[in-house]
Design a protein around this motif. Structure first.
Motif, mmCIF file in Angstrom:
data_model
loop_
_atom_site.group_PDB
_atom_site.id
_atom_site.type_symbol
_atom_site.label_atom_id
_atom_site.label_comp_id
_atom_site.label_asym_id
_atom_site.label_seq_id
_atom_site.Cartn_x
_atom_site.Cartn_y
_atom_site.Cartn_z
ATOM 1 N N ALA A 146 -7.576 -2.283 -5.624
ATOM 2 C CA ALA A 146 -8.168 -1.056 -6.155
ATOM 3 C C ALA A 146 -7.097 -0.032 -6.490
ATOM 4 O O ALA A 146 -7.131 0.602 -7.557
ATOM 5 N N MET A 147 -6.129 0.126 -5.593
ATOM 6 C CA MET A 147 -5.109 1.144 -5.838
ATOM 7 C C MET A 147 -4.247 0.784 -7.030
ATOM 8 O O MET A 147 -3.847 1.674 -7.798
ATOM 9 N N SER A 148 -3.964 -0.506 -7.201
ATOM 10 C CA SER A 148 -3.144 -0.848 -8.361
ATOM 11 C C SER A 148 -3.927 -0.640 -9.642
ATOM 12 O O SER A 148 -3.361 -0.200 -10.655
ATOM 13 N N THR A 149 -5.239 -0.909 -9.589
ATOM 14 C CA THR A 149 -6.047 -0.638 -10.780
ATOM 15 C C THR A 149 -6.017 0.845 -11.136
ATOM 16 O O THR A 149 -5.831 1.229 -12.294
ATOM 17 N N ILE A 150 -6.184 1.674 -10.101
ATOM 18 C CA ILE A 150 -6.179 3.114 -10.363
ATOM 19 C C ILE A 150 -4.825 3.565 -10.889
ATOM 20 O O ILE A 150 -4.730 4.376 -11.820
ATOM 21 N N ALA A 151 -3.770 3.014 -10.306
ATOM 22 C CA ALA A 151 -2.434 3.418 -10.751
ATOM 23 C C ALA A 151 -2.204 3.009 -12.199
ATOM 24 O O ALA A 151 -1.633 3.775 -12.986
ATOM 25 N N VAL A 209 0.840 -1.204 0.000
ATOM 26 C CA VAL A 209 0.000 0.000 0.000
ATOM 27 C C VAL A 209 0.874 1.252 0.000
ATOM 28 O O VAL A 209 0.569 2.231 -0.688
ATOM 29 N N ASP A 210 1.970 1.198 0.755
ATOM 30 C CA ASP A 210 2.858 2.360 0.759
ATOM 31 C C ASP A 210 3.449 2.610 -0.625
ATOM 32 O O ASP A 210 3.474 3.750 -1.102
ATOM 33 N N ASP A 211 3.911 1.530 -1.261
ATOM 34 C CA ASP A 211 4.470 1.701 -2.600
ATOM 35 C C ASP A 211 3.444 2.259 -3.563
ATOM 36 O O ASP A 211 3.717 3.159 -4.350
ATOM 37 N N LEU A 212 2.253 1.696 -3.500
ATOM 38 C CA LEU A 212 1.208 2.152 -4.409
ATOM 39 C C LEU A 212 0.843 3.599 -4.144
ATOM 40 O O LEU A 212 0.592 4.352 -5.080
ATOM 41 N N ARG A 241 -1.663 7.851 1.402
ATOM 42 C CA ARG A 241 -1.862 6.623 2.163
ATOM 43 C C ARG A 241 -2.945 6.815 3.224
ATOM 44 O O ARG A 241 -3.799 5.972 3.429
ATOM 45 N N LYS A 242 -2.873 7.957 3.902
ATOM 46 C CA LYS A 242 -3.871 8.210 4.939
ATOM 47 C C LYS A 242 -5.259 8.304 4.341
ATOM 48 O O LYS A 242 -6.222 7.778 4.904
ATOM 49 N N ALA A 243 -5.357 8.982 3.197
ATOM 50 C CA ALA A 243 -6.674 9.103 2.565
ATOM 51 C C ALA A 243 -7.197 7.726 2.164
ATOM 52 O O ALA A 243 -8.381 7.419 2.359
ATOM 53 N N ALA A 244 -6.307 6.894 1.626
ATOM 54 C CA ALA A 244 -6.736 5.566 1.195
ATOM 55 C C ALA A 244 -7.225 4.752 2.389
ATOM 56 O O ALA A 244 -8.259 4.081 2.323
ATOM 57 N N ASP A 245 -6.474 4.829 3.493
ATOM 58 C CA ASP A 245 -6.897 4.083 4.671
ATOM 59 C C ASP A 245 -8.217 4.607 5.207
ATOM 60 O O ASP A 245 -9.064 3.830 5.658
ATOM 61 N N SER A 290 -13.151 2.405 -5.157
ATOM 62 C CA SER A 290 -12.326 3.133 -6.119
ATOM 63 C C SER A 290 -12.877 4.526 -6.361
ATOM 64 O O SER A 290 -12.113 5.502 -6.394
ATOM 65 N N SER A 291 -14.184 4.624 -6.503
ATOM 66 C CA SER A 291 -14.726 5.957 -6.782
ATOM 67 C C SER A 291 -14.513 6.879 -5.594
ATOM 68 O O SER A 291 -14.104 8.034 -5.760
ATOM 69 N N ARG A 292 -14.718 6.346 -4.377
ATOM 70 C CA ARG A 292 -14.488 7.200 -3.222
ATOM 71 C C ARG A 292 -13.033 7.598 -3.111
ATOM 72 O O ARG A 292 -12.701 8.730 -2.734
ATOM 73 N N LEU A 293 -12.185 6.639 -3.436
ATOM 74 C CA LEU A 293 -10.765 6.929 -3.316
ATOM 75 C C LEU A 293 -10.354 7.992 -4.309
ATOM 76 O O LEU A 293 -9.540 8.875 -3.992
ATOM 77 N N ILE A 294 -10.895 7.945 -5.499
ATOM 78 C CA ILE A 294 -10.515 8.934 -6.502
ATOM 79 C C ILE A 294 -10.947 10.325 -6.068
ATOM 80 O O ILE A 294 -10.218 11.303 -6.236
ATOM 81 N N GLU A 295 -12.135 10.396 -5.468
ATOM 82 C CA GLU A 295 -12.562 11.700 -4.965
ATOM 83 C C GLU A 295 -11.616 12.213 -3.900
ATOM 84 O O GLU A 295 -11.216 13.375 -3.896
ATOM 85 N N ALA A 296 -11.262 11.318 -2.991
ATOM 86 C CA ALA A 296 -10.338 11.725 -1.932
ATOM 87 C C ALA A 296 -8.995 12.139 -2.523
ATOM 88 O O ALA A 296 -8.362 13.103 -2.063
#
Lengths: 90, 262
Positions: free
Chosen positions: B238-243, A63-66, B140-144, B108-114
């Protein structure tokens, strides 16, 4: 049997049975990414706990890397692209 | 009749989830309905403050001493889970809710907004503060935080994340949360009779890794850990998909869209 478990949990878990713990340990084990075939009780509770800790640490690292990658990508992309991507993902 | 009314309310609330996020306030209302507790009303006041704090991006430092008994929370979430399962055919276990694609899309949608908010705030701030490290921490904090919101306050780790991000960053102001400490001590004493010191140490390490679970007895800790792991897996996916999407968009050099101004 499940009622006994529920009662134990609701009464502040004053009677934690071994069976309850083994149950939870096996459930945790099923979540872990198993490379080997050590599913049938051969993984003791200590090993499962160790694997769990390692797995959580590796997930945190990912998660940190991403998030680092995302932050780099964010600074070089425009808000147009963000809107596009949101519509793509929905 | 009571059950019908509360299930109707549950369905209305879950239906709203599609457009905006299901706030804890809704969860509190459901609690009052289903359980009819006085505690539910206290909970509502508490989560009203919490949801306000979330929306303004503040950090709530007081402990969220949940008056919601876990049993009630379970029934609420089971109702929500049933509803969502019409889309994907999953078994009725709370863990597999993190594996459905619908859940991932919501996240994913919430994360993108954040992320957009983070991006805007870092753009408006002077460039001295927006070093890479700071920004990735913010991401990272927003994702968590978005992950914890997606858990809808049912799990202990999600509540711990939302109430202050204790583990990673700063020392907690108070010693412990106002949980039933006495039963925890009794439980721990009972459990320790069976556990070896090696297990004890590993349990403590695990309790440190999962947020908000330091003083938890072993069964609850294991449950929280399994839920946390599946949630983390979804977060990674989700984060890897967005990336991937971002980097693909960046490399493909999309033409800016001028036709429809947003």
């Amino acid at each position: 049997m499940s009622s006994r478990r529920n009662r134990a949990r609701q009464s502040g878990s004053s009677r934690i049975t071994d069976e309850q713990i083994n149950d939870l340990v096996s459930k945790l084990q099923s979540v872990l990414p198993e490379a080997g075939i050590r599913r049938n009780d051969r993984a003791s509770a200590a090993k499962v706990l160790q694997e769990t800790c390692n797995y959580i640490r590796s997930l945190h690292r990912e998660v940190d890397d991403l998030s680092e990658r995302l932050s780099k990508l964010l600074e070089e992309s425009s808000s147009d692209q963000a809107a596009i991507i949101r519509s793509l993902l929905m | 009749m009571e059950a019908a009314r509360s299930s109707q309310r549950a369905r209305a609330v879950i239906g709203r989830e599609k457009s905006d996020s299901l706030s804890f306030l809704d969860l509190g209302i459901l609690t009052v309905d289903l359980a009819g507790f006085d505690a539910g009303r206290k909970y509502c006041g508490l989560v009203r403050r919490l949801s306000a704090a979330i929306s303004t991006d503040l950090e709530v430092s007081e402990g969220i001493s949940m008056a919601v008994p876990n049993a009630v929370g379970e029934s609420v979430l089971m109702g929500g889970g049933e509803r969502k399962r019409k889309r994907g055919s999953e078994p009725s276990a709370p863990l597999s809710k993190w594996r459905t694609e619908g859940e991932q899309r919501i996240y994913s949608s919430r994360l993108i907004e954040a992320l957009r908010r983070v991006c805007q705030s870092s753009a408006s701030a002077p460039s001295a503060s927006s070093s890479d490290h700071v920004r990735s921490c913010a991401v990272r904090k927003a994702a968590d935080r978005v992950l914890a919101v997606s858990a809808r306050g049912r799990t202990r780790w999600s509540r711990a994340i939302l109430s202050g991000r204790t583990l990673k960053h700063r020392v907690r102001p108070k010693g412990s949360r106002p949980k039933p400490v006495i039963s925890a001590i009794v439980a721990r004493a009972a459990a320790q009779r069976r556990k070896t010191p090696a297990l004890e140490k590993k349990t403590r390490v695990l309790g440190r890794l999962v947020p908000g679970c330091r003083k938890l007895p072993l069964p609850s800790l294991l449950e929280e850990a399994s839920g946390y792991i599946t949630a983390l897996e979804m977060q990674v996916r989700a984060m890897s998909t967005i990336a991937e999407a971002f980097s693909a968009a960046g490399s493909a050099s999309l033409p800016p869209i001028h036709a429809n101004p947003m």
